[in-house]
Design a protein around this motif. Structure first.
Motif, PDB file in Angstrom:
ATOM      1  N   THR A 178      -5.010  12.909   2.048  1.00  0.00           N
ATOM      2  CA  THR A 178      -4.189  11.703   2.122  1.00  0.00           C
ATOM      3  C   THR A 178      -4.743  10.677   1.157  1.00  0.00           C
ATOM      4  O   THR A 178      -5.943  10.379   1.183  1.00  0.00           O
ATOM      5  CB  THR A 178      -4.167  11.146   3.552  1.00  0.00           C
ATOM      6  N   ARG A 179      -3.862  10.140   0.320  1.00  0.00           N
ATOM      7  CA  ARG A 179      -4.267   9.163  -0.688  1.00  0.00           C
ATOM      8  C   ARG A 179      -3.546   7.847  -0.445  1.00  0.00           C
ATOM      9  O   ARG A 179      -2.402   7.818   0.042  1.00  0.00           O
ATOM     10  CB  ARG A 179      -3.901   9.672  -2.085  1.00  0.00           C
ATOM     11  N   THR A 180      -4.204   6.741  -0.777  1.00  0.00           N
ATOM     12  CA  THR A 180      -3.573   5.426  -0.750  1.00  0.00           C
ATOM     13  C   THR A 180      -3.822   4.731  -2.084  1.00  0.00           C
ATOM     14  O   THR A 180      -4.896   4.886  -2.676  1.00  0.00           O
ATOM     15  CB  THR A 180      -4.116   4.557   0.395  1.00  0.00           C
ATOM     16  N   GLU A 181      -2.837   3.991  -2.533  1.00  0.00           N
ATOM     17  CA  GLU A 181      -2.944   3.218  -3.766  1.00  0.00           C
ATOM     18  C   GLU A 181      -2.398   1.823  -3.519  1.00  0.00           C
ATOM     19  O   GLU A 181      -1.362   1.660  -2.862  1.00  0.00           O
ATOM     20  CB  GLU A 181      -2.189   3.895  -4.909  1.00  0.00           C
ATOM     21  N   THR A 182      -3.079   0.835  -4.055  1.00  0.00           N
ATOM     22  CA  THR A 182      -2.649  -0.549  -3.889  1.00  0.00           C
ATOM     23  C   THR A 182      -1.653  -0.931  -4.969  1.00  0.00           C
ATOM     24  O   THR A 182      -1.873  -0.670  -6.149  1.00  0.00           O
ATOM     25  CB  THR A 182      -3.861  -1.501  -3.942  1.00  0.00           C
ATOM     26  N   TRP A 183      -0.556  -1.549  -4.553  1.00  0.00           N
ATOM     27  CA  TRP A 183       0.489  -2.014  -5.469  1.00  0.00           C
ATOM     28  C   TRP A 183       0.419  -3.540  -5.486  1.00  0.00           C
ATOM     29  O   TRP A 183       0.823  -4.207  -4.542  1.00  0.00           O
ATOM     30  CB  TRP A 183       1.843  -1.508  -4.979  1.00  0.00           C
ATOM     31  N   GLN A 184      -0.127  -4.068  -6.564  1.00  0.00           N
ATOM     32  CA  GLN A 184      -0.240  -5.512  -6.706  1.00  0.00           C
ATOM     33  C   GLN A 184       1.108  -6.115  -7.109  1.00  0.00           C
ATOM     34  O   GLN A 184       1.853  -5.538  -7.889  1.00  0.00           O
ATOM     35  CB  GLN A 184      -1.290  -5.859  -7.774  1.00  0.00           C
ATOM     36  N   ASP A 185       1.412  -7.279  -6.551  1.00  0.00           N
ATOM     37  CA  ASP A 185       2.616  -8.052  -6.902  1.00  0.00           C
ATOM     38  C   ASP A 185       3.903  -7.235  -6.756  1.00  0.00           C
ATOM     39  O   ASP A 185       4.683  -7.103  -7.714  1.00  0.00           O
ATOM     40  CB  ASP A 185       2.506  -8.593  -8.330  1.00  0.00           C
ATOM     41  N   VAL A 234       0.853  -1.186   0.000  1.00  0.00           N
ATOM     42  CA  VAL A 234       0.000   0.000   0.000  1.00  0.00           C
ATOM     43  C   VAL A 234       0.890   1.237   0.000  1.00  0.00           C
ATOM     44  O   VAL A 234       1.713   1.415   0.902  1.00  0.00           O
ATOM     45  CB  VAL A 234      -0.945   0.021   1.212  1.00  0.00           C
ATOM     46  N   VAL A 235       0.728   2.063  -1.040  1.00  0.00           N
ATOM     47  CA  VAL A 235       1.464   3.313  -1.156  1.00  0.00           C
ATOM     48  C   VAL A 235       0.594   4.414  -0.558  1.00  0.00           C
ATOM     49  O   VAL A 235      -0.568   4.581  -0.933  1.00  0.00           O
ATOM     50  CB  VAL A 235       1.792   3.625  -2.625  1.00  0.00           C
ATOM     51  N   ARG A 236       1.151   5.181   0.350  1.00  0.00           N
ATOM     52  CA  ARG A 236       0.418   6.248   1.042  1.00  0.00           C
ATOM     53  C   ARG A 236       1.171   7.565   0.876  1.00  0.00           C
ATOM     54  O   ARG A 236       2.399   7.595   1.001  1.00  0.00           O
ATOM     55  CB  ARG A 236       0.269   5.888   2.515  1.00  0.00           C
ATOM     56  N   TYR A 237       0.425   8.645   0.601  1.00  0.00           N
ATOM     57  CA  TYR A 237       1.076   9.953   0.443  1.00  0.00           C
ATOM     58  C   TYR A 237       0.065  11.064   0.684  1.00  0.00           C
ATOM     59  O   TYR A 237      -1.153  10.851   0.625  1.00  0.00           O
ATOM     60  CB  TYR A 237       1.695  10.089  -0.952  1.00  0.00           C
ATOM     61  N   ASP A 238       0.568  12.257   0.965  1.00  0.00           N
ATOM     62  CA  ASP A 238      -0.264  13.450   1.136  1.00  0.00           C
ATOM     63  C   ASP A 238      -0.047  14.387  -0.040  1.00  0.00           C
ATOM     64  O   ASP A 238       1.086  14.550  -0.518  1.00  0.00           O
ATOM     65  CB  ASP A 238       0.092  14.203   2.418  1.00  0.00           C
ATOM     66  N   LEU A 239      -1.133  15.021  -0.502  1.00  0.00           N
ATOM     67  CA  LEU A 239      -1.071  16.101  -1.474  1.00  0.00           C
ATOM     68  C   LEU A 239      -1.536  17.370  -0.786  1.00  0.00           C
ATOM     69  O   LEU A 239      -2.588  17.387  -0.131  1.00  0.00           O
ATOM     70  CB  LEU A 239      -1.969  15.816  -2.683  1.00  0.00           C
ATOM     71  N   VAL A 240      -0.758  18.455  -0.937  1.00  0.00           N
ATOM     72  CA  VAL A 240      -1.074  19.715  -0.273  1.00  0.00           C
ATOM     73  C   VAL A 240      -1.088  20.835  -1.312  1.00  0.00           C
ATOM     74  O   VAL A 240      -0.120  21.008  -2.065  1.00  0.00           O
ATOM     75  CB  VAL A 240      -0.050  20.048   0.834  1.00  0.00           C
ATOM     76  N   ASN A 241      -2.195  21.582  -1.360  1.00  0.00           N
ATOM     77  CA  ASN A 241      -2.303  22.745  -2.244  1.00  0.00           C
ATOM     78  C   ASN A 241      -1.718  23.942  -1.499  1.00  0.00           C
ATOM     79  O   ASN A 241      -2.331  24.469  -0.564  1.00  0.00           O
ATOM     80  CB  ASN A 241      -3.766  22.994  -2.614  1.00  0.00           C
ATOM     81  N   ARG A 242      -0.537  24.388  -1.910  1.00  0.00           N
ATOM     82  CA  ARG A 242       0.155  25.496  -1.256  1.00  0.00           C
ATOM     83  C   ARG A 242      -0.129  26.838  -1.927  1.00  0.00           C
ATOM     84  O   ARG A 242       0.400  27.865  -1.491  1.00  0.00           O
ATOM     85  CB  ARG A 242       1.666  25.234  -1.279  1.00  0.00           C
ATOM     86  N   GLY A 243      -0.964  26.841  -2.964  1.00  0.00           N
ATOM     87  CA  GLY A 243      -1.248  28.076  -3.682  1.00  0.00           C
ATOM     88  C   GLY A 243      -2.606  28.643  -3.316  1.00  0.00           C
ATOM     89  O   GLY A 243      -3.184  28.308  -2.277  1.00  0.00           O
ATOM     90  N   ASN A 244      -3.146  29.493  -4.201  1.00  0.00           N
ATOM     91  CA  ASN A 244      -4.445  30.110  -3.931  1.00  0.00           C
ATOM     92  C   ASN A 244      -5.461  29.831  -5.038  1.00  0.00           C
ATOM     93  O   ASN A 244      -6.460  30.539  -5.167  1.00  0.00           O
ATOM     94  CB  ASN A 244      -4.293  31.617  -3.711  1.00  0.00           C
ATOM     95  N   THR A 245      -5.208  28.810  -5.852  1.00  0.00           N
ATOM     96  CA  THR A 245      -6.163  28.403  -6.882  1.00  0.00           C
ATOM     97  C   THR A 245      -6.510  26.932  -6.689  1.00  0.00           C
ATOM     98  O   THR A 245      -5.684  26.134  -6.214  1.00  0.00           O
ATOM     99  CB  THR A 245      -5.594  28.594  -8.297  1.00  0.00           C
TER     100      THR A 245
END
Length: 299
Positions: free
Chosen positions: A214-221, A167-178
């Motif tokens: 926070t997003r998660t993605e499954t990595w098969q095999d 399981v790949v886990r990561y955060d995305l953060v919008n640091r701008g104003n759009t």
């Protein structure tokens, strides 16, 4: 039957009520939506833009395609952590709509004089309190005029084993104003070559300014035995770009456990053999030990 139009005062603005043509309810309900931006052209959301201190207006259409009067309650709210919901004021908070009738409710957006440039997403939440109660949220895209900045970061990347998958886990953060519409690509390179190539894919929803998800993605095999460098890259319009990495070491713990058990058994056998060898004294060693006991002088 011709349409009948009448107006009634509601606060400082007027509610416009129009009878729908004699048509089946499904055909009169604006594609099945009972709350939508008013107008002759269908709009999926409101879009309003103005500078700090400006006052913007629009109208929300409420459709009752049934045979009984229905009551709708309205509430404005910010989206994605934005406080812009407080800028919206509707002409009425509760609206009763007669059967087969569409009511248009005006609302105003007062942009604060100290509002920062960029996107400030909001929404009009509508609840149908009649039988078979329904709810709807109509997005309101507010943009305050001024310089805009598109900025995006990827943070806290990690990979965890989940019994044959990762399981790949990561955060995305919008640091701008759009508001951004990020696309994310994932790749992994190990000692044995490329382990994963996931091309850029779009997220289901946009990312408002200042928002962290926070997003998660499954990595098969995933590889069973390798040391992998995993890279997550996010891009969006306006030149927004972010990259972060993590290291993932794949070890077949079952095989490693058997190897450790075998090594432990071998080490134990060697130790026992050494102990037996040390405990078996030769005749000369026994004679020296006897002289040491008799004379008190070490041999």
């Amino acid at each position: 039957m011709p349409c009948r139009i009448r107006a009634a005062a509601a606060g400082a603005a007027a509610l416009t009520v129009a009878a729908l043509p004699c048509a089946p309810p499904s055909a009169a309900a604006d594609g099945g939506r009972f709350a939508a931006p008013a107008g002759t052209h269908a709009r999926p959301y409101f879009y309003l833009e103005g500078g700090p201190g400006s006052v913007l207006t629009d109208r929300l259409a409420l459709t009752n395609s049934g045979d009984r009067a229905r009551t709708f309650t309205l509430r404005a709210a910010g989206r994605g952590g934005s406080g812009s919901g407080a800028w919206l004021v509707t002409a009425a908070r509760t609206v009763q709509v007669p059967p087969r009738t569409r009511a248009e409710v005006p609302f105003t957006v007062t942009v604060p004089r100290d509002a920062l440039p960029g996107d400030h997403p909001a929404a009009l939440a509508v609840r149908d309190t009649g039988p078979g109660a329904r709810t709807a949220s109509v997005p309101v895209h507010l943009r305050v005029a001024g310089p805009t900045l598109a900025a995006l970061t990827v943070e806290n990347v990690s990979v965890a084993d989940r019994g044959g998958t990762a399981v790949v886990r990561y955060d995305l953060v919008n640091r701008g104003n759009t508001t951004l519409d990020p696309r994310v690509a994932v790749r992994a390179d190990g000692l044995l070559g490329s382990a994963l190539r996931r091309t850029a894919h779009r997220l289901p929803d946009g990312l408002p300014p200042g928002r962290r998800i926070t997003r998660t993605e499954t990595w098969q095999d995933p590889p069973a035995l390798d040391s992998v460098d995993l890279t997550v890259t996010a891009t969006a319009a306006g030149g927004a770009h972010g990259t972060a990495r993590a290291t993932y070491t794949a070890v077949p713990w079952g095989a490693l456990g058997l190897l450790c058990a075998g090594a432990g058994a071998a080490a134990g056998g060697w130790y026992l053999r050494r102990r037996r060898a040390a405990g078996a004294a030769t005749p000369d060693q026994e004679a020296d030990a006897g002289r040491e006991l008799a004379t008190g002088v070490p041999a």
